[in-house]
Enzyme design. Structure first.
Site, PDB file in Angstrom:
ATOM      1  N   ASP A  83       0.766  -0.957  -0.004  1.00 24.36           N
ATOM      2  CA  ASP A  83       0.052  -0.018  -0.205  1.00 24.36           C
ATOM      3  C   ASP A  83       0.881   1.194   0.174  1.00 24.36           C
ATOM      4  O   ASP A  83       1.481   1.909   1.502  1.00 24.36           O
ATOM      5  CB  ASP A  83      -0.962   0.011   1.148  1.00 24.36           C
ATOM      6  CG  ASP A  83      -1.653  -1.206   0.929  1.00 24.36           C
ATOM      7  OD1 ASP A  83      -2.088  -2.197   0.567  1.00 24.36           O
ATOM      8  OD2 ASP A  83      -3.332  -0.418   1.521  1.00 24.36           O
ATOM      9  N   LYS A 104     -10.815   0.540  -1.681  1.00 23.07           N
ATOM     10  CA  LYS A 104     -10.203   0.429  -0.849  1.00 23.07           C
ATOM     11  C   LYS A 104     -10.163   1.310  -0.222  1.00 23.07           C
ATOM     12  O   LYS A 104      -9.794   2.245  -0.127  1.00 23.07           O
ATOM     13  CB  LYS A 104      -8.599  -0.594  -0.429  1.00 23.07           C
ATOM     14  CG  LYS A 104      -8.445  -0.106   0.743  1.00 23.07           C
ATOM     15  CD  LYS A 104      -7.108  -1.157   0.561  1.00 23.07           C
ATOM     16  CE  LYS A 104      -6.844  -1.268   2.428  1.00 23.07           C
ATOM     17  NZ  LYS A 104      -5.322  -1.615   2.770  1.00 23.07           N
ATOM     18  N   LYS A 163      -6.480   3.947  -3.417  1.00 28.55           N
ATOM     19  CA  LYS A 163      -7.076   3.207  -1.760  1.00 28.55           C
ATOM     20  C   LYS A 163      -7.498   5.005  -1.624  1.00 28.55           C
ATOM     21  O   LYS A 163      -6.586   5.390  -1.908  1.00 28.55           O
ATOM     22  CB  LYS A 163      -6.085   2.843  -1.452  1.00 28.55           C
ATOM     23  CG  LYS A 163      -6.822   2.780   0.357  1.00 28.55           C
ATOM     24  CD  LYS A 163      -5.071   1.474   1.220  1.00 28.55           C
ATOM     25  CE  LYS A 163      -5.284   2.069   2.676  1.00 28.55           C
ATOM     26  NZ  LYS A 163      -3.873   1.298   3.671  1.00 28.55           N
TER      27      LYS A 163
END
Length: 319
Positions: free
Chosen positions: A155, A255, A219
């Site tokens: 991430d 996400k 995300k």
């Protein structure tokens, strides 16, 4: 491991006009749905569990609390609690989508899962999380370190300065380097830090840039900003995913992270995804929640729904 490919930079994909009024109306309408109860709520709660990246990103993280996190991710409920409502063949699938930790804690998680013989992916934040205010060389080295330690998902945080000053090609080039650092050894999730991007148009453009650069997921947030995962922002990112798929044929996951603390909130997000992207996206390969406190409420809902037992939980973390 199948990962998304880098596509050529195309400034035409960044052209967008977003009606804030339309966005708010759609978001309000979606948020009014998804109210369920009883066994239906238990089913949704268990679905949310399998889509959750159970997270600890604290300065005082140690091997001991990472081990506790991993145990909870792999075995969130005693088997006897679920055996009357879940097919025996599916019981082993009742675990979180992943755990998410700092790179320095990946090896701790890897050792724990090996001992548990649990098949739960390890995600690591990287590239100078949460600010990204480090040199590119250092950020890329952090990705390599996390993967070598056992991470299967990375991430990364984007450079918000480049987004805020409209340097989209330079941002694309940076994310391409991060995609290359991951190679086919790890999926790449790109954190936009939407609370620091300044406008919904920038959220859309940053989403497009990251997808062109080979992101497997986009995300919302680090969980450290003042504004994190909200339905309006999620809708803009979904529009970008839909437009990108129509124009390139490539599929990218979503996400939301930060602020999703209850099953009701999770159901709202899952309803949004189902009604826009479709049921195909409601699987760990294409949709995740980034959360540390959501599992507390999932446990309460499941236990109460199946046994009538109330669960007392401690304070919910902020991300």
């Amino acid at each position: 491991m199948k990962v998304n490919a880098i596509l050529p930079f195309d400034a035409e994909l960044l052209k967008v006009t977003i009606s804030l009024r339309q966005l708010e109306e759609i978001s309000k309408e979606i948020s009014s749905r998804g109210k369920v109860s009883g066994l239906n709520e238990v089913v949704w709660a268990l679905k949310a569990l399998t889509l959750t990246d159970l997270t600890t990103l604290a300065g005082d993280d140690t091997e001991a609390n990472v081990r506790r996190l991993c145990h909870r991710a792999a075995y969130p409920f005693p088997l006897h609690l679920l055996e009357n409502c879940v097919e025996p063949s599916l019981l082993k699938q009742i675990h979180t989508g992943a755990v998410c930790v700092y790179p320095a804690r990946v090896a701790d998680a890897q050792r724990c899962f090996e001992q548990l013989k649990a098949n739960v992916p390890i995600a690591a934040v990287a590239t100078g999380f949460p600010t990204g205010q480090y040199g590119l060389k250092t950020r890329l080295e952090e990705i390599t370190f996390a993967i070598e330690s056992g991470a299967k998902e990375i991430d990364i945080v984007i450079n918000r300065q480049l987004a805020l000053t409209g340097q989209w090609k330079k941002l694309y080039d940076e994310v391409c380097e991060m995609r290359k650092a991951c190679g086919d050894k790890a999926h790449l999730k790109t954190i936009l830090a939407i609370g620091e991007l300044g406008s919904m148009e920038n959220v859309y453009k940053a989403s497009m840039v990251c997808m062109m650069a080979g992101a497997d997921f986009i995300k919302t947030s680090t969980g450290k900003e003042s504004v994190n995962a909200t339905i309006p922002v999620g809708l803009v990112m979904i529009w970008a995913i839909q437009d990108f798929q129509r124009k390139t044929g490539h599929i990218v996951g979503l996400k939301p992270a930060g602020g999703v603390r209850t099953v009701r909130e999770a159901i709202t997000w899952m309803t949004l995804v189902k009604e826009t992207l479709g049921n195909q996206w409601l699987q760990p390969a294409l949709f995740r929640f980034g959360a540390s406190g959501l599992l507390d409420d999932i446990e309460k809902v499941v236990r109460k729904g199946l046994t009538g037992e109330e669960v007392k939980s401690g304070p919910v973390a902020a991300y």
